[in-house]
Design a protein around this motif. Structure first.
Motif, PDB file in Angstrom:
ATOM      1  N   VAL A  52       0.835  -1.205   0.000  1.00  0.00           N
ATOM      2  CA  VAL A  52       0.000   0.000   0.000  1.00  0.00           C
ATOM      3  C   VAL A  52       0.868   1.252   0.000  1.00  0.00           C
ATOM      4  O   VAL A  52       0.605   2.217  -0.739  1.00  0.00           O
ATOM      5  N   MET A  53       1.931   1.230   0.800  1.00  0.00           N
ATOM      6  CA  MET A  53       2.814   2.408   0.851  1.00  0.00           C
ATOM      7  C   MET A  53       3.517   2.617  -0.488  1.00  0.00           C
ATOM      8  O   MET A  53       3.630   3.737  -0.973  1.00  0.00           O
ATOM      9  N   ILE A  54       3.976   1.533  -1.077  1.00  0.00           N
ATOM     10  CA  ILE A  54       4.678   1.659  -2.355  1.00  0.00           C
ATOM     11  C   ILE A  54       3.701   2.068  -3.456  1.00  0.00           C
ATOM     12  O   ILE A  54       3.997   2.902  -4.306  1.00  0.00           O
ATOM     13  N   GLY A  55       2.509   1.480  -3.407  1.00  0.00           N
ATOM     14  CA  GLY A  55       1.516   1.768  -4.458  1.00  0.00           C
ATOM     15  C   GLY A  55       0.910   3.143  -4.365  1.00  0.00           C
ATOM     16  O   GLY A  55       0.379   3.667  -5.362  1.00  0.00           O
ATOM     17  N   SER A  87      12.726  -4.147   1.892  1.00  0.00           N
ATOM     18  CA  SER A  87      13.842  -3.479   1.227  1.00  0.00           C
ATOM     19  C   SER A  87      13.306  -2.554   0.146  1.00  0.00           C
ATOM     20  O   SER A  87      13.731  -1.394   0.019  1.00  0.00           O
ATOM     21  N   LEU A  88      12.324  -3.063  -0.619  1.00  0.00           N
ATOM     22  CA  LEU A  88      11.735  -2.233  -1.668  1.00  0.00           C
ATOM     23  C   LEU A  88      11.032  -1.017  -1.057  1.00  0.00           C
ATOM     24  O   LEU A  88      11.110   0.093  -1.583  1.00  0.00           O
ATOM     25  N   LEU A  89      10.355  -1.248   0.075  1.00  0.00           N
ATOM     26  CA  LEU A  89       9.650  -0.144   0.727  1.00  0.00           C
ATOM     27  C   LEU A  89      10.632   0.948   1.144  1.00  0.00           C
ATOM     28  O   LEU A  89      10.394   2.137   0.904  1.00  0.00           O
ATOM     29  N   ILE A  90      11.761   0.526   1.713  1.00  0.00           N
ATOM     30  CA  ILE A  90      12.754   1.517   2.152  1.00  0.00           C
ATOM     31  C   ILE A  90      13.281   2.302   0.947  1.00  0.00           C
ATOM     32  O   ILE A  90      13.381   3.526   0.978  1.00  0.00           O
ATOM     33  N   VAL A  91      13.568   1.573  -0.141  1.00  0.00           N
ATOM     34  CA  VAL A  91      14.073   2.244  -1.347  1.00  0.00           C
ATOM     35  C   VAL A  91      13.050   3.259  -1.849  1.00  0.00           C
ATOM     36  O   VAL A  91      13.374   4.418  -2.144  1.00  0.00           O
ATOM     37  N   VAL A  92      11.771   2.838  -1.919  1.00  0.00           N
ATOM     38  CA  VAL A  92      10.735   3.745  -2.439  1.00  0.00           C
ATOM     39  C   VAL A  92      10.548   4.936  -1.509  1.00  0.00           C
ATOM     40  O   VAL A  92      10.421   6.072  -1.959  1.00  0.00           O
ATOM     41  N   LEU A  93      10.552   4.692  -0.203  1.00  0.00           N
ATOM     42  CA  LEU A  93      10.368   5.803   0.731  1.00  0.00           C
ATOM     43  C   LEU A  93      11.528   6.787   0.628  1.00  0.00           C
ATOM     44  O   LEU A  93      11.330   8.002   0.700  1.00  0.00           O
ATOM     45  N   LEU A  94      12.750   6.255   0.443  1.00  0.00           N
ATOM     46  CA  LEU A  94      13.894   7.151   0.291  1.00  0.00           C
ATOM     47  C   LEU A  94      13.780   7.958  -0.997  1.00  0.00           C
ATOM     48  O   LEU A  94      14.033   9.158  -1.031  1.00  0.00           O
ATOM     49  N   ARG A 150      11.109   8.754  -2.516  1.00  0.00           N
ATOM     50  CA  ARG A 150       9.994   9.706  -2.451  1.00  0.00           C
ATOM     51  C   ARG A 150      10.078  10.617  -1.223  1.00  0.00           C
ATOM     52  O   ARG A 150       9.093  11.200  -0.820  1.00  0.00           O
ATOM     53  N   ALA A 151      11.257  10.672  -0.632  1.00  0.00           N
ATOM     54  CA  ALA A 151      11.384  11.369   0.652  1.00  0.00           C
ATOM     55  C   ALA A 151      10.768  12.762   0.648  1.00  0.00           C
ATOM     56  O   ALA A 151      10.106  13.177   1.595  1.00  0.00           O
ATOM     57  N   LYS A 152      10.938  13.466  -0.449  1.00  0.00           N
ATOM     58  CA  LYS A 152      10.452  14.855  -0.494  1.00  0.00           C
ATOM     59  C   LYS A 152       8.930  14.931  -0.571  1.00  0.00           C
ATOM     60  O   LYS A 152       8.335  15.949  -0.272  1.00  0.00           O
ATOM     61  N   LYS A 153       8.306  13.841  -1.029  1.00  0.00           N
ATOM     62  CA  LYS A 153       6.855  13.877  -1.190  1.00  0.00           C
ATOM     63  C   LYS A 153       6.126  13.492   0.096  1.00  0.00           C
ATOM     64  O   LYS A 153       4.911  13.560   0.174  1.00  0.00           O
ATOM     65  N   ILE A 154       6.886  13.041   1.083  1.00  0.00           N
ATOM     66  CA  ILE A 154       6.217  12.564   2.319  1.00  0.00           C
ATOM     67  C   ILE A 154       6.055  13.716   3.305  1.00  0.00           C
ATOM     68  O   ILE A 154       6.972  14.459   3.536  1.00  0.00           O
TER      69      ILE A 154
END
Lengths: 398, 283
Positions: free
Chosen positions: B230-233, B270-277, B279-283
């Motif tokens: 959900v977070m990645i999507g 691991s994928l979640l961490i990569v995506v969150l990093l 998208r860091a500016k969008k969070i």
């Protein structure tokens, strides 16, 4: 003296179990405390131990109880959590002030209870400790007789059975859950297989709770082993077989460490599956009248409780043996003193429905009484060693 | 070296499990993104749906797909009722996490009380059906899951994008007071969206019952990976969970095929961490 004591204890327990000695127990009850995983992930199996305990205590009270006193079982729910088991055993000893304790279900909870037993110098007889080397406490006694080194002896029994079969395997795939007591056995099996000259074509591990067995089934199929050792606990074996079915793969010969026996036997793909067992409800096990009576009672109560499988096998038999060991020690010593009971158990052997138990080897373990069973036409039958095989049964190979 | 068949079959397995991740994530993503409710009870509802499917199939002899006729409307009402209660007591997003966790525990206990903690496996006529594509096998239950996941994700996307109701929902999610000023009844739409999300959980329950072993404690086994999906999507995005689910599913399957299956659970996080990093500016 030792032999005489053993025979008297065994005959006494047998006579009592058969209801030959009828006397109403009286006086203050003997309170026996324990926990079981009545809720949580282990509850599916722990219910077996609850039913067995109830059968045994009911039966004891129909006879002479313990030392002529009625028996009360104080059972608490450890919710499958070792830390809660520890607290509850503390409570059983200090608040409920039980006379005796017996073990909970599953290795982590037993280890937790063992710590408390050690703190208060209490005897702890337990039924399902899977890693004997962790049972360091001097007054703990295992009623599941797997021997002090099951990681070696159990695979050796299995490979002996395979070697004596019509088609001994030459290559092996070992796929295993990382659930501690299962993983420990799988690693042992890997070493034993190597020593016995089987060529390992695959070794895979998965985390306990893995949901998708498709890729594991694919890899086993790709490796083309003669024999698949599945270090599975509970329904993991079924899940792997279901995944294999989806890719039209049938393992030539396959073994499951601690399967959910009923569901596995009912799976058509499990025909020929092997597993370890200390007891199955067929002769020669049921030639013992106590075992035969227990099987009858358990079948009825398990059906009433709505269990999907009503058969007596390893779990129920180990559980029954725990109570047998406790009764034998109390009856023989006429005492509830933990040190007296422990001393007696170390010097004597107890006849149980799984066989004769002794507690004089490393960590109070005795012999490895694990046998090999196989699914044949939807039922588990013991096939090895030959003296414990079901009448007319032998190991079937493809 | 793994064979081509092994790799291709693993990709296929990944697509199927990923579709289920996506289907489970669909309702969660919509309520989280559009209603600001982190609904942990979504997983409990999915398992309740799975057990109801099991019961109707085993006990009453229904076709598994026909159980949707009962499960979907019941779950719609259940979801709408839950939201009505949340609105009535003004549950904040953070508190919704705690309250729905409590509900999850209650539903787990209810399931355990009715069906016991024993594991259940639903036998259905679908279970034995599989198609062959060259050297590859396509099991019908997993195929049904994929079809349902794609169909519901696309329907939700199209409904939100092209219908007045969907536009109103998006407007209410964006700025409820302004949407209300334009005549959007945010309260009714919230109830509708909650109901639909719960109905999606019921459909996911059917798919779980078709392909997996049921045990009350299994509710928690799905939370981590589906949260990652959900977070990645992307929150409130109906297509995102499906795409993310399939990406994670394939990654997990290939990890299992090429390395040790024990490494697979690391993939989603691991994928979640990569995506969150990323998208860091969008969070």
């Amino acid at each position: 003296m030792k032999l005489a004591t053993r025979i008297i204890a065994a005959l006494g327990a047998a006579a009592l179990s058969l209801g030959l000695a009828q006397a109403a127990p009286s006086g203050a009850p003997v309170r026996i405390g324990s926990t079981l995983a009545l809720t949580g992930p282990l509850s599916g199996t722990a219910i077996i131990h609850k039913i067995v305990g109830e059968i045994y205590v009911d039966d004891l009270n129909k006879r002479d109880g313990l030392l002529g006193r009625p028996v009360e079982w104080i059972l608490k729910d450890d919710q499958s959590k070792p830390e809660l088991a520890r607290t509850l055993y503390e409570q059983l000893i200090t608040v409920d002030k039980v006379d005796l304790i017996i073990g909970p279900y599953a290795t982590p909870n037993i280890i937790a209870a063992m710590g408390v037993a050690q703190r208060y110098n209490r005897v702890l007889i337990h039924h399902t400790m899977g890693i004997p080397s962790l049972a360091k406490y001097d007054m703990q006694f295992p009623a599941w007789s797997v021997g002090p080194n099951p990681e070696t002896t159990v695979p050796n029994t299995l490979f002996d059975a395979l070697a004596a079969s019509a088609k001994p395997p030459k290559t092996i795939a070992i796929v295993t859950s990382k659930f501690p007591s299962v993983y420990f056995m799988s690693v042992g099996a890997r070493e034993v297989a190597k020593k016995r000259g089987l060529q390992e074509v695959l070794f895979l591990e998965w985390e306990f709770g893995n949901k998708d067995f498709g890729p594991i089934a694919n890899r086993v199929k790709d490796a083309k082993p003669d024999f698949v050792f599945v270090g599975a606990i509970g329904l993991e074996g079924n899940q792997l077989l279901e995944a294999m079915k989806k890719i039209d793969y049938v393992p030539p010969m396959h073994y499951y460490m601690y399967p959910a026996p009923g569901p596995l036997a009912k799976l058509p793909e499990a025909q020929g599956a092997l597993a370890a067992s200390i007891f199955e409800q067929h002769p020669p096990f049921t030639n013992n009248p106590i075992a035969a009576q227990f099987v009858k009672e358990y079948n009825a109560r398990a059906a009433k409780a709505g269990l999907p499988d009503n058969s007596v096998e390893t779990q129920a038999a180990a559980s029954f043996s725990t109570w047998q060991v406790l009764e034998a020690a109390v009856t023989a010593t006429k005492s509830l003193d933990d040190k007296v009971l422990a001393a007696w158990l170390k010097q004597n052997q107890v006849d149980t429905i799984q066989g004769r138990l002794r507690f004089d080897r490393a960590n109070n373990y005795g012999d490895d009484l694990m046998r090999v069973k196989q699914v044949q036409n939807g039922h588990w039958v013991t096939v090895w060693p030959k003296e414990w095989a079901a009448p007319g049964a032998k190991l079937i190979t493809p | 070296m793994p064979s081509f068949t092994l790799l291709a079959q693993s990709v296929l397995s990944g697509i199927f499990i990923g579709a289920l991740y996506g289907l489970l994530g669909l309702g969660l993503s919509l309520t989280w993104g559009m209603l600001r409710q982190i609904n942990l009870a979504h997983f409990a509802l999915a398992f309740l749906g799975a057990y109801l499917t099991f019961q109707l199939t085993h006990g009453a002899g229904w076709d598994p797909l026909a159980t949707l006729l009962v499960v979907v409307p019941c779950f719609f009402l259940l979801g709408a009722s839950m939201h009505w209660l949340f609105a009535r007591f003004a549950i904040t997003p953070f508190n919704s996490l705690l309250v729905t966790f409590g509900l999850t525990v209650i539903v787990e206990s209810l399931i355990q009380w009715i069906w016991t903690a024993d594991q259940r496996l639903m036998d259905s006529a679908y279970g034995a059906v599989r198609f062959k594509l060259g050297a590859l096998y396509v099991p019908l239950p997993e195929l049904l899951t994929l079809v349902l996941a794609v169909a519901l994700s696309l329907a939700a996307w199209a409904g939100l994008r092209y219908t007045d109701l969907g536009r109103a929902m998006r407007a209410a999610a964006e700025d409820a007071p302004i949407a209300a000023a334009f005549g959007v009844n945010e309260r009714s739409l919230s109830l509708l969206l909650s109901g639909i999300s719960a109905a999606f959980a019921g459909v996911a329950g059917l798919c779980i019952a078709l392909s997996f072993t049921l045990a009350p404690s299994q509710i928690y086994a799905w939370i981590g990976v589906v949260f990652a999906v959900v977070m990645i999507g992307g929150l409130g995005n109906p297509i995102g969970p499906l795409v993310a689910g399939i990406v994670i599913g394939i990654s997990e399957s290939l990890t299992m095929a090429l390395t040790s299956p024990a490494w697979a659970p690391l993939v989603s996080f691991s994928l979640l961490i990569v995506v969150l990093l990323a998208r860091a500016k969008k969070i």
